[in-house]
Design a protein around this motif. Structure first.
Motif, PDB file in Angstrom:
ATOM      1  N   ASP A 174       0.729  -1.301   0.061  1.00 16.82           N
ATOM      2  CA  ASP A 174       0.025  -0.035  -0.094  1.00 16.82           C
ATOM      3  C   ASP A 174       0.876   1.240  -0.072  1.00 16.82           C
ATOM      4  OD1 ASP A 174       0.931  -0.253   2.507  1.00 16.82           O
ATOM      5  OD2 ASP A 174      -1.091   0.239   3.625  1.00 16.82           O
ATOM      6  N   ALA A 175       2.360   1.347   0.090  1.00 21.52           N
ATOM      7  CA  ALA A 175       3.031   2.170   0.158  1.00 21.52           C
ATOM      8  C   ALA A 175       3.666   2.342  -1.299  1.00 21.52           C
ATOM      9  CB  ALA A 175       4.212   2.086   1.162  1.00 21.52           C
ATOM     10  N   LEU A 176       3.433   1.481  -2.208  1.00 13.76           N
ATOM     11  CA  LEU A 176       4.021   1.765  -3.456  1.00 13.76           C
ATOM     12  C   LEU A 176       3.428   2.871  -4.116  1.00 13.76           C
ATOM     13  CD1 LEU A 176       3.906  -2.082  -4.707  1.00 13.76           C
ATOM     14  CD2 LEU A 176       5.852  -0.593  -4.064  1.00 13.76           C
ATOM     15  N   PRO A 177       4.461   3.473  -4.955  1.00 15.57           N
ATOM     16  CA  PRO A 177       3.756   4.841  -5.480  1.00 15.57           C
ATOM     17  C   PRO A 177       2.659   4.625  -6.756  1.00 15.57           C
ATOM     18  CG  PRO A 177       6.019   4.239  -6.294  1.00 15.57           C
ATOM     19  CD  PRO A 177       5.678   3.402  -5.083  1.00 15.57           C
ATOM     20  N   ALA A 178       1.867   5.395  -6.981  1.00 13.44           N
ATOM     21  CA  ALA A 178       1.189   5.273  -8.397  1.00 13.44           C
ATOM     22  C   ALA A 178       1.930   5.245  -9.628  1.00 13.44           C
ATOM     23  CB  ALA A 178      -0.077   6.604  -8.457  1.00 13.44           C
ATOM     24  N   GLY A 179       1.323   4.655 -10.579  1.00  8.69           N
ATOM     25  CA  GLY A 179       2.016   4.573 -11.855  1.00  8.69           C
ATOM     26  C   GLY A 179       2.682   3.630 -12.102  1.00  8.69           C
ATOM     27  N   GLN A 180       3.534   3.600 -13.222  1.00 10.75           N
ATOM     28  CA  GLN A 180       4.382   2.524 -13.571  1.00 10.75           C
ATOM     29  C   GLN A 180       5.673   2.369 -12.523  1.00 10.75           C
ATOM     30  OE1 GLN A 180       5.270   4.426 -17.431  1.00 10.75           O
ATOM     31  NE2 GLN A 180       4.074   2.623 -18.496  1.00 10.75           N
ATOM     32  N   ILE A 181       5.450   0.998 -12.193  1.00 10.49           N
ATOM     33  CA  ILE A 181       6.529   0.501 -11.114  1.00 10.49           C
ATOM     34  C   ILE A 181       7.390  -0.739 -11.741  1.00 10.49           C
ATOM     35  CG2 ILE A 181       5.680   1.684  -9.274  1.00 10.49           C
ATOM     36  CD1 ILE A 181       4.379  -1.171  -8.547  1.00 10.49           C
ATOM     37  N   ILE A 182       8.432  -0.955 -11.134  1.00  2.71           N
ATOM     38  CA  ILE A 182       9.149  -2.051 -11.356  1.00  2.71           C
ATOM     39  C   ILE A 182       9.494  -2.634  -9.964  1.00  2.71           C
ATOM     40  CG2 ILE A 182      11.115  -3.296 -12.529  1.00  2.71           C
ATOM     41  CD1 ILE A 182      11.188  -1.478 -14.540  1.00  2.71           C
ATOM     42  N   VAL A 183       9.138  -3.743  -9.377  1.00  2.00           N
ATOM     43  CA  VAL A 183       9.253  -4.184  -8.134  1.00  2.00           C
ATOM     44  C   VAL A 183      10.355  -5.196  -8.051  1.00  2.00           C
ATOM     45  CG1 VAL A 183       6.914  -3.353  -7.446  1.00  2.00           C
ATOM     46  CG2 VAL A 183       7.151  -5.685  -8.012  1.00  2.00           C
ATOM     47  N   PRO A 184      10.938  -5.424  -6.949  1.00  2.00           N
ATOM     48  CA  PRO A 184      11.848  -6.631  -6.683  1.00  2.00           C
ATOM     49  C   PRO A 184      10.933  -8.000  -6.732  1.00  2.00           C
ATOM     50  CG  PRO A 184      11.690  -5.026  -4.714  1.00  2.00           C
ATOM     51  CD  PRO A 184      11.047  -4.566  -5.663  1.00  2.00           C
ATOM     52  N   PHE A 185      11.616  -8.873  -7.315  1.00  2.00           N
ATOM     53  CA  PHE A 185      10.928 -10.153  -7.354  1.00  2.00           C
ATOM     54  C   PHE A 185      10.642 -10.713  -6.077  1.00  2.00           C
ATOM     55  CE2 PHE A 185      11.299 -14.805  -7.677  1.00  2.00           C
ATOM     56  CZ  PHE A 185      10.255 -15.005  -8.538  1.00  2.00           C
ATOM     57  N   ALA A 186      11.569 -10.427  -4.879  1.00  2.00           N
ATOM     58  CA  ALA A 186      10.957 -10.697  -3.462  1.00  2.00           C
ATOM     59  C   ALA A 186       9.646 -10.142  -3.056  1.00  2.00           C
ATOM     60  CB  ALA A 186      12.139 -10.627  -2.548  1.00  2.00           C
ATOM     61  N   LEU A 187       9.582  -8.990  -3.427  1.00  2.00           N
ATOM     62  CA  LEU A 187       8.270  -8.235  -3.122  1.00  2.00           C
ATOM     63  C   LEU A 187       7.322  -8.899  -3.899  1.00  2.00           C
ATOM     64  CD1 LEU A 187       6.807  -5.987  -1.506  1.00  2.00           C
ATOM     65  CD2 LEU A 187       7.317  -4.488  -3.357  1.00  2.00           C
ATOM     66  N   TRP A 188       7.382  -9.164  -5.173  1.00  2.00           N
ATOM     67  CA  TRP A 188       6.343  -9.824  -6.003  1.00  2.00           C
ATOM     68  C   TRP A 188       6.048 -11.077  -5.620  1.00  2.00           C
ATOM     69  CZ3 TRP A 188       3.062  -8.624  -9.612  1.00  2.00           C
ATOM     70  CH2 TRP A 188       2.543  -9.491 -10.628  1.00  2.00           C
ATOM     71  N   LYS A 189       6.884 -12.118  -5.460  1.00  2.00           N
ATOM     72  CA  LYS A 189       6.640 -13.498  -4.976  1.00  2.00           C
ATOM     73  C   LYS A 189       5.620 -13.409  -3.849  1.00  2.00           C
ATOM     74  CE  LYS A 189      10.558 -15.237  -3.985  1.00  2.00           C
ATOM     75  NZ  LYS A 189      11.599 -15.926  -3.644  1.00  2.00           N
ATOM     76  N   ASP A 190       5.891 -12.488  -2.757  1.00  2.00           N
ATOM     77  CA  ASP A 190       4.853 -12.552  -1.586  1.00  2.00           C
ATOM     78  C   ASP A 190       3.480 -11.914  -1.637  1.00  2.00           C
ATOM     79  OD1 ASP A 190       6.850 -13.873  -0.351  1.00  2.00           O
ATOM     80  OD2 ASP A 190       7.612 -12.318   0.557  1.00  2.00           O
ATOM     81  N   ASN A 191       3.610 -10.932  -2.578  1.00  2.00           N
ATOM     82  CA  ASN A 191       2.450  -9.960  -2.687  1.00  2.00           C
ATOM     83  C   ASN A 191       1.836  -9.802  -4.229  1.00  2.00           C
ATOM     84  OD1 ASN A 191       2.673  -8.840  -0.071  1.00  2.00           O
ATOM     85  ND2 ASN A 191       4.423  -8.452  -0.575  1.00  2.00           N
ATOM     86  N   LYS A 192       2.150 -11.020  -5.229  1.00  2.00           N
ATOM     87  CA  LYS A 192       1.717 -10.568  -6.553  1.00  2.00           C
ATOM     88  C   LYS A 192       0.061 -10.413  -6.795  1.00  2.00           C
ATOM     89  CE  LYS A 192       2.837 -15.204  -7.489  1.00  2.00           C
ATOM     90  NZ  LYS A 192       3.384 -16.200  -8.472  1.00  2.00           N
ATOM     91  N   ASP A 193      -0.665 -11.071  -5.950  1.00  2.00           N
ATOM     92  CA  ASP A 193      -1.999 -10.794  -6.251  1.00  2.00           C
ATOM     93  C   ASP A 193      -2.436  -9.241  -6.137  1.00  2.00           C
ATOM     94  OD1 ASP A 193      -2.672 -13.415  -7.151  1.00  2.00           O
ATOM     95  OD2 ASP A 193      -3.093 -14.145  -5.128  1.00  2.00           O
ATOM     96  N   ALA A 194      -1.816  -8.829  -4.831  1.00  2.00           N
ATOM     97  CA  ALA A 194      -2.328  -7.381  -4.381  1.00  2.00           C
ATOM     98  C   ALA A 194      -1.752  -6.673  -5.177  1.00  2.00           C
ATOM     99  CB  ALA A 194      -1.912  -7.305  -3.014  1.00  2.00           C
ATOM    100  N   ILE A 195      -0.522  -6.757  -5.872  1.00  2.00           N
ATOM    101  CA  ILE A 195       0.129  -6.045  -6.571  1.00  2.00           C
ATOM    102  C   ILE A 195      -0.441  -5.644  -7.958  1.00  2.00           C
ATOM    103  CG2 ILE A 195       2.082  -5.127  -7.837  1.00  2.00           C
ATOM    104  CD1 ILE A 195       3.912  -6.473  -5.260  1.00  2.00           C
ATOM    105  N   ALA A 196      -0.714  -6.891  -8.596  1.00  2.00           N
ATOM    106  CA  ALA A 196      -1.226  -6.948  -9.764  1.00  2.00           C
ATOM    107  C   ALA A 196      -2.627  -6.474  -9.864  1.00  2.00           C
ATOM    108  CB  ALA A 196      -1.332  -8.587 -10.276  1.00  2.00           C
ATOM    109  N   ALA A 197      -3.571  -6.840  -8.919  1.00  2.00           N
ATOM    110  CA  ALA A 197      -4.681  -6.001  -8.788  1.00  2.00           C
ATOM    111  C   ALA A 197      -4.961  -4.566  -8.751  1.00  2.00           C
ATOM    112  CB  ALA A 197      -5.548  -6.690  -7.469  1.00  2.00           C
ATOM    113  N   SER A 198      -3.744  -3.903  -8.175  1.00  2.00           N
ATOM    114  CA  SER A 198      -3.707  -2.510  -8.128  1.00  2.00           C
ATOM    115  C   SER A 198      -3.174  -1.940  -9.490  1.00  2.00           C
ATOM    116  CB  SER A 198      -2.670  -2.119  -7.056  1.00  2.00           C
ATOM    117  OG  SER A 198      -1.210  -2.292  -7.456  1.00  2.00           O
ATOM    118  N   ARG A 199      -2.722  -2.564 -10.337  1.00  2.00           N
ATOM    119  CA  ARG A 199      -2.458  -1.806 -11.660  1.00  2.00           C
ATOM    120  C   ARG A 199      -2.625  -2.272 -12.807  1.00  2.00           C
ATOM    121  NH1 ARG A 199       1.879   1.192  -9.444  1.00  2.00           N
ATOM    122  NH2 ARG A 199       1.084   0.682  -7.425  1.00  2.00           N
TER     123      ARG A 199
END
Length: 179
Positions: free
Chosen positions: A30-55
């Protein structure tokens, strides 16, 4: 906006690369900035559903560290616009192998970006391994790095960009001439 080399041209980049804090802590989703982002794989692995749903797919990328396994991201290709590979130091070449694996074994066809300690000396070699976008280190001249693509008129080895080695290309030319 920052500038990157993409498809052998200098362009403005709308993506923000998200890094861990100095203590290694990853940001909260929930602290990720709005717009286009490139996240670390470690963050993606643990939160991919929430991140993918947010953009949207066009706003999302994941970057792999040298010790990440590229096979682990294959199932998520349909959610990503960009895969970046981090080169934490100039002398760490594991990212070259990751790039080739993503392109040749796993058939990644969208943007493949080199990030981190990306210097002019290696841009052409990144390209030969399948990278098509380059976030050149901020203290280096991006236009000078662009010149790296024109340094060699012939390349001996086969690679992702041209699998035919030079001896086979020359043999084909001679055969076409009837020699």
């Amino acid at each position: 906006m920052t500038l990157i080399i993409k498809n052998r041209a200098v362009v403005e980049d709308g993506f923000v690369v998200i890094r861990a804090a100095e203590d290694g802590a990853l940001p909260a989703v929930d602290a990720l900035p709005a717009g286009q982002i490139i996240v670390p794989f470690a963050l993606w692995k643990d939160n991919k559903d929430a991140i993918a749903a947010s953009r949207s797919k066009a706003e999302l990328g994941v970057w792999l560290a040298p010790d990440d396994e590229p096979a682990d991201i294959v199932a998520d290709f349909d959610k990503l616009a960009v895969i970046a590979v981090d080169f934490p130091v100039f002398r760490d070449g594991r990212g070259f192998s990751i790039g080739r694996l993503l392109r040749e074994r796993y058939n990644w066809t969208s943007e493949l970006r080199a990030i981190g300690d990306v210097l002019r000396d290696q841009v052409l070699f990144h390209s030969r391994c399948g990278f098509d976008a380059f976030a050149v280190r901020a203290d280096k001249d991006i236009n000078d790095a662009l010149n790296a693509f024109n340094e060699f008129s012939e390349l001996y080895q086969g690679a992702t960009d041209n699998p035919e080695p030079l001896f086979r290309r020359r043999r084909a030319v001679l055969a076409a001439r009837g020699a």
